[in-house]
Design a protein around this motif. Sequence first.
Motif, mmCIF file in Angstrom:
data_model
loop_
_atom_site.group_PDB
_atom_site.id
_atom_site.type_symbol
_atom_site.label_atom_id
_atom_site.label_comp_id
_atom_site.label_asym_id
_atom_site.label_seq_id
_atom_site.Cartn_x
_atom_site.Cartn_y
_atom_site.Cartn_z
ATOM 1 N N TYR A 1 -0.557 1.441 -6.744
ATOM 2 C CA TYR A 1 0.082 2.728 -6.473
ATOM 3 C C TYR A 1 0.189 2.947 -4.968
ATOM 4 N N TYR A 2 1.374 3.366 -4.550
ATOM 5 C CA TYR A 2 1.662 3.601 -3.143
ATOM 6 C C TYR A 2 2.087 5.049 -2.924
ATOM 7 N N CYS A 3 1.612 5.655 -1.844
ATOM 8 C CA CYS A 3 2.184 6.920 -1.438
ATOM 9 C C CYS A 3 3.132 6.660 -0.273
ATOM 10 N N ALA A 4 4.082 7.572 -0.107
ATOM 11 C CA ALA A 4 5.101 7.395 0.912
ATOM 12 C C ALA A 4 5.570 8.745 1.409
ATOM 13 N N ALA A 5 6.023 8.772 2.661
ATOM 14 C CA ALA A 5 6.529 9.994 3.281
ATOM 15 C C ALA A 5 8.007 9.855 3.581
ATOM 16 N N LYS A 6 8.722 10.930 3.300
ATOM 17 C CA LYS A 6 10.171 10.976 3.532
ATOM 18 C C LYS A 6 10.429 11.930 4.681
ATOM 19 N N PHE A 7 11.095 11.456 5.714
ATOM 20 C CA PHE A 7 11.252 12.244 6.926
ATOM 21 C C PHE A 7 12.479 13.148 6.928
ATOM 22 N N SER A 8 13.303 13.053 5.923
ATOM 23 C CA SER A 8 14.485 13.906 5.869
ATOM 24 C C SER A 8 14.297 14.955 4.778
ATOM 25 N N ALA A 9 15.182 15.923 4.743
ATOM 26 C CA ALA A 9 15.041 17.048 3.813
ATOM 27 C C ALA A 9 15.243 16.610 2.370
ATOM 28 N N GLY A 10 14.579 17.336 1.466
ATOM 29 C CA GLY A 10 14.753 17.095 0.050
ATOM 30 C C GLY A 10 13.839 16.007 -0.476
ATOM 31 N N ILE A 11 13.623 16.027 -1.781
ATOM 32 C CA ILE A 11 12.803 14.991 -2.396
ATOM 33 C C ILE A 11 13.722 13.917 -2.966
ATOM 34 N N SER A 12 13.166 12.759 -3.212
ATOM 35 C CA SER A 12 13.975 11.632 -3.661
ATOM 36 C C SER A 12 13.162 10.733 -4.580
ATOM 37 N N VAL A 13 13.852 10.044 -5.479
ATOM 38 C CA VAL A 13 13.205 9.079 -6.364
ATOM 39 C C VAL A 13 13.441 7.651 -5.881
ATOM 40 N N SER A 14 14.152 7.486 -4.777
ATOM 41 C CA SER A 14 14.509 6.156 -4.291
ATOM 42 C C SER A 14 13.557 5.675 -3.203
ATOM 43 N N THR A 15 13.095 4.441 -3.345
ATOM 44 C CA THR A 15 12.236 3.872 -2.310
ATOM 45 C C THR A 15 12.950 3.801 -0.966
ATOM 46 N N LEU A 16 14.259 3.708 -0.980
ATOM 47 C CA LEU A 16 15.025 3.543 0.260
ATOM 48 C C LEU A 16 14.959 4.772 1.152
ATOM 49 N N ASP A 17 14.624 5.921 0.579
ATOM 50 C CA ASP A 17 14.603 7.163 1.355
ATOM 51 C C ASP A 17 13.261 7.425 2.017
ATOM 52 N N TYR A 18 12.268 6.619 1.736
ATOM 53 C CA TYR A 18 10.928 6.824 2.276
ATOM 54 C C TYR A 18 10.672 5.853 3.417
ATOM 55 N N ARG A 19 10.227 6.389 4.557
ATOM 56 C CA ARG A 19 10.102 5.578 5.761
ATOM 57 C C ARG A 19 8.685 5.145 6.055
ATOM 58 N N LEU A 20 7.703 5.866 5.556
ATOM 59 C CA LEU A 20 6.309 5.562 5.872
ATOM 60 C C LEU A 20 5.565 5.330 4.569
ATOM 61 N N TRP A 21 4.857 4.186 4.492
ATOM 62 C CA TRP A 21 4.171 3.795 3.272
ATOM 63 C C TRP A 21 2.700 3.518 3.526
ATOM 64 N N GLY A 22 1.881 3.818 2.533
ATOM 65 C CA GLY A 22 0.490 3.421 2.578
ATOM 66 C C GLY A 22 0.335 1.972 2.147
ATOM 67 N N GLN A 23 -0.904 1.487 2.173
ATOM 68 C CA GLN A 23 -1.161 0.086 1.855
ATOM 69 C C GLN A 23 -1.276 -0.155 0.358
ATOM 70 N N GLY A 24 -1.411 0.913 -0.413
ATOM 71 C CA GLY A 24 -1.498 0.800 -1.859
ATOM 72 C C GLY A 24 -2.929 0.734 -2.356
ATOM 73 N N CYS A 25 -3.130 1.192 -3.592
ATOM 74 C CA CYS A 25 -4.442 1.059 -4.211
ATOM 75 C C CYS A 25 -4.260 0.669 -5.669
ATOM 76 N N GLN A 26 -5.169 -0.142 -6.157
ATOM 77 C CA GLN A 26 -5.057 -0.698 -7.496
ATOM 78 C C GLN A 26 -5.566 0.283 -8.543
ATOM 79 N N VAL A 27 -4.776 0.450 -9.583
ATOM 80 C CA VAL A 27 -5.190 1.202 -10.768
ATOM 81 C C VAL A 27 -5.090 0.268 -11.963
#
Length: 124
Positions: free
Chosen positions: A94-120
């Motif tokens: 599981y990864y969290c990500a931050a989107k720097f532009s307005a609005g929410i999105s379901v696309s990975t392409l819209d997120y610019r900053l990502w965490g390293q991920g954690c296993q579930v």
Amino acid sequence: QVQLVESGGGLVQAGGSLRLCCAASGGFLSGYSMGWFRQAPGNEREFVAAISWSGRTTTYADSVKGRFTISRDNAKNTAYLQMNSLEPEDTAIYYCAAKFSAGISVSTLDYRLWGQGCQVTVSS
């Protein structure tokens, strides 16, 4: 420079719960929409949930709707993913990500900053 760090993953039996945390270091998350994504072995990274900067708007993948809850605490620079009624199919990184532009999105392409991920891992 802002970095995202996930925590809270682990091994749980089917039907159990976990809460993932995504903490920002070196900056602030307020003003950014946040998203959670996951990637299982052999699969593409897929959308799980997203939340607006204010926390007032959320959206979920159909596969997790009613079981997962996304939230955030801007004062703590942290976003959360509460996962209940976990199923073996939820096993992924599981990864969290931050989107720097307005609005929410379901696309990975819209997120610019990502965490390293954690296993579930959910056992049956």
